[in-house]
Design an enzyme around this catalytic site. Structure first.
Site, PDB file in Angstrom:
ATOM      1  CG  ASN A  12      -1.840   1.136   1.309  1.00 16.29           C
ATOM      2  OD1 ASN A  12      -1.435   2.267   1.076  1.00 16.29           O
ATOM      3  ND2 ASN A  12      -3.082   0.886   1.644  1.00 16.29           N
ATOM      4  CG  HIS A  15       0.856   6.210   4.882  1.00 17.76           C
ATOM      5  ND1 HIS A  15      -0.032   7.198   5.259  1.00 17.76           N
ATOM      6  CD2 HIS A  15       0.321   5.042   5.292  1.00 17.76           C
ATOM      7  CE1 HIS A  15      -1.057   6.641   5.893  1.00 17.76           C
ATOM      8  NE2 HIS A  15      -0.867   5.331   5.931  1.00 17.76           N
ATOM      9  CG  HIS A  48      -8.361   3.713   1.601  1.00 19.46           C
ATOM     10  ND1 HIS A  48      -8.540   3.425   2.935  1.00 19.46           N
ATOM     11  CD2 HIS A  48      -9.553   4.183   1.167  1.00 19.46           C
ATOM     12  CE1 HIS A  48      -9.787   3.719   3.291  1.00 19.46           C
ATOM     13  NE2 HIS A  48     -10.414   4.187   2.243  1.00 19.46           N
ATOM     14  NE  ARG A  50      -9.314   7.960   4.896  1.00 19.01           N
ATOM     15  CZ  ARG A  50      -9.494   7.042   5.846  1.00 19.01           C
ATOM     16  NH1 ARG A  50      -8.662   6.023   5.962  1.00 19.01           N
ATOM     17  NH2 ARG A  50     -10.476   7.148   6.703  1.00 19.01           N
ATOM     18  NE  ARG A  54      -7.560  10.908   6.033  1.00 25.30           N
ATOM     19  CZ  ARG A  54      -7.942  10.329   7.173  1.00 25.30           C
ATOM     20  NH1 ARG A  54      -7.095   9.598   7.870  1.00 25.30           N
ATOM     21  NH2 ARG A  54      -9.173  10.503   7.622  1.00 25.30           N
ATOM     22  CG  HIS A  55      -3.608   8.912   1.728  1.00 27.33           C
ATOM     23  ND1 HIS A  55      -4.517   8.263   0.944  1.00 27.33           N
ATOM     24  CD2 HIS A  55      -3.718   8.360   2.971  1.00 27.33           C
ATOM     25  CE1 HIS A  55      -5.143   7.358   1.670  1.00 27.33           C
ATOM     26  NE2 HIS A  55      -4.700   7.391   2.915  1.00 27.33           N
ATOM     27  CD  GLU A  74      -6.753  -0.762   1.409  1.00 27.13           C
ATOM     28  OE1 GLU A  74      -5.960  -1.672   1.669  1.00 27.13           O
ATOM     29  OE2 GLU A  74      -6.721   0.348   1.973  1.00 27.13           O
ATOM     30  CB  THR A 105      -9.282   1.115   7.861  1.00 23.73           C
ATOM     31  OG1 THR A 105      -8.861   1.723   6.648  1.00 23.73           O
ATOM     32  CG2 THR A 105     -10.618   0.426   7.638  1.00 23.73           C
ATOM     33  CD  GLU A 155      -7.180  -6.498   3.460  1.00 24.79           C
ATOM     34  OE1 GLU A 155      -7.441  -6.180   2.283  1.00 24.79           O
ATOM     35  OE2 GLU A 155      -6.376  -5.869   4.181  1.00 24.79           O
ATOM     36  CG  HIS A 195      -5.404  -1.976   9.363  1.00 24.65           C
ATOM     37  ND1 HIS A 195      -5.270  -1.448  10.622  1.00 24.65           N
ATOM     38  CD2 HIS A 195      -5.586  -0.923   8.532  1.00 24.65           C
ATOM     39  CE1 HIS A 195      -5.385  -0.142  10.555  1.00 24.65           C
ATOM     40  NE2 HIS A 195      -5.568   0.202   9.293  1.00 24.65           N
ATOM     41  N   GLY A 196      -2.003  -2.959  10.087  1.00 30.34           N
ATOM     42  CA  GLY A 196      -1.155  -2.876  11.277  1.00 30.34           C
ATOM     43  C   GLY A 196       0.024  -3.840  11.269  1.00 30.34           C
ATOM     44  N   GLY A 217       1.086  -1.481   4.377  1.00 23.65           N
ATOM     45  CA  GLY A 217       1.468  -0.153   3.918  1.00 23.65           C
ATOM     46  C   GLY A 217       2.362   0.605   4.867  1.00 23.65           C
TER      47      GLY A 217
HETATM   48  N1  PXP Z   1      -5.932  -3.423   4.564  1.00 16.72           N
HETATM   49  C1  PXP Z   1      -6.911  -2.483   4.594  1.00 16.72           C
HETATM   50  C2  PXP Z   1      -8.302  -2.902   4.283  1.00 16.72           C
HETATM   51  C3  PXP Z   1      -6.614  -1.138   4.887  1.00 16.72           C
HETATM   52  O1  PXP Z   1      -7.609  -0.230   4.911  1.00 16.72           O
HETATM   53  C4  PXP Z   1      -5.275  -0.782   5.111  1.00 16.72           C
HETATM   54  C5  PXP Z   1      -4.929   0.666   5.331  1.00 16.72           C
HETATM   55  O2  PXP Z   1      -5.153   1.397   4.183  1.00 16.72           O
HETATM   56  C6  PXP Z   1      -4.290  -1.790   5.064  1.00 16.72           C
HETATM   57  C7  PXP Z   1      -4.649  -3.114   4.810  1.00 16.72           C
HETATM   58  C8  PXP Z   1      -2.855  -1.493   5.302  1.00 16.72           C
HETATM   59  O3  PXP Z   1      -2.684  -1.166   6.668  1.00 16.72           O
HETATM   60  P1  PXP Z   1      -1.284  -0.667   7.181  1.00 16.72           P
HETATM   61  O4  PXP Z   1      -1.010   0.635   6.511  1.00 16.72           O
HETATM   62  O5  PXP Z   1      -1.469  -0.553   8.665  1.00 16.72           O
HETATM   63  O6  PXP Z   1      -0.275  -1.717   6.810  1.00 16.72           O
END
Ligand code: PXP
Length: 241
Positions: A12, A15, A48, A50, A54-55, A74, A105, A155, A195-196, A217
């Protein structure tokens, strides 16, 4: 789908655009970042778009979709986003919940309230040849509803696993992910997670049976500040396979 021992890495690049938007300038360019990430082993580029822009901007998305290789978008389930997606034509889409004040998210979709409109959106996107996944918490009812709504994939949200305060909690969260993963596989849903995730917590998740792809990401872009994007992507790729 998992091919042998290969879990796909979706990188992703949002950023990269966060940094650019800090000055509303042209650098760093997320499209150039996508090319570097691919050369370093990213199987997919993820972004993503949004509602508050914002990005990533609309124009970035159009350019990202024109690059060689799969673009995974996304987005929230809104008429505006569906129209943009149909125009841009990504290979796949993950529908996510979105609220204006969130920093990122915050967990999976609430499928109890959003079911009807989501089903229609999924149908429209699939008709356009786009593979659709739903971002869900690792719970059996959400997996079953995703299938019933016509999604191709789920996911699983890994936030609770990543934020676990101790080993016991993290193990329990991992087991929730595994169980939801087994159910998704049984229901013939392609399995993604994300995510995370970072360089310290990713390996256990990458070993979840039937996992097809991880979408990552923030940790990759953060590490790229110190080692460069190419190394940050290839280090992550090595960890997950
Ligand atoms: N998966 C989804 C559905 C997300 O919304 C995001 C953030 O855009 C990610 C994965 C990636 O998350 P991270 O940036 O924390 O790795």
């Amino acid at each position: 789908m998992r091919i042998g021992n290969h879990v796909k890495l979706g990188v992703n690049i949002d950023h990269i655009a966060t940094l650019r938007q800090a000055r509303r300038d042209i650098d760093p360019d997320p499209v150039a970042a996508a090319q570097v990430a691919r050369q370093a082993g990213a199987d997919m580029i993820v972004t993503h778009l949004r509602q508050d822009r914002r990005h990533i901007q609309d124009d970035d998305l159009i350019k990202l979709c024109k690059l060689k290789g799969d673009l995974h978008l996304e987005m929230a389930d809104t008429p505006e986003m569906v129209a943009i997606a149909l125009k841009a034509g990504p290979a796949s889409i993950c529908i996510v919940p979105e609220s204006p004040k969130e920093v990122t998210t915050e967990g999976g979709l609430n499928l109890v309230n959003g079911g009807k409109s989501l089903g229609k959106t999924i149908e429209k996107l699939k008709k356009a040849g786009i593979e659709v996944s739903l971002f869900i918490d690792p719970e059996a009812p959400s997996v079953r509803t995703s299938k019933a709504l016509g999604a191709d994939a789920v996911e699983l949200c890994t936030t609770a696993y990543c934020a676990a305060p101790n080993k016991a909690k993290s193990q329990a969260e991992l087991e929730r992910l595994e169980l939801a993963g087994y159910l998704a596989h049984e229901m013939n849903l392609t399995l993604h997670a994300g995510h995370g995730l970072d360089y310290h917590n990713v390996q256990a998740v990458a070993r979840i049976p039937h996992l097809g792809a991880l979408n990552i990401g923030f940790s990759i872009v953060a590490r790229s500040v110190f080692v460069g994007l190419k190394s940050a992507v290839s280090e992550m790729k090595q960890l997950i396979n």
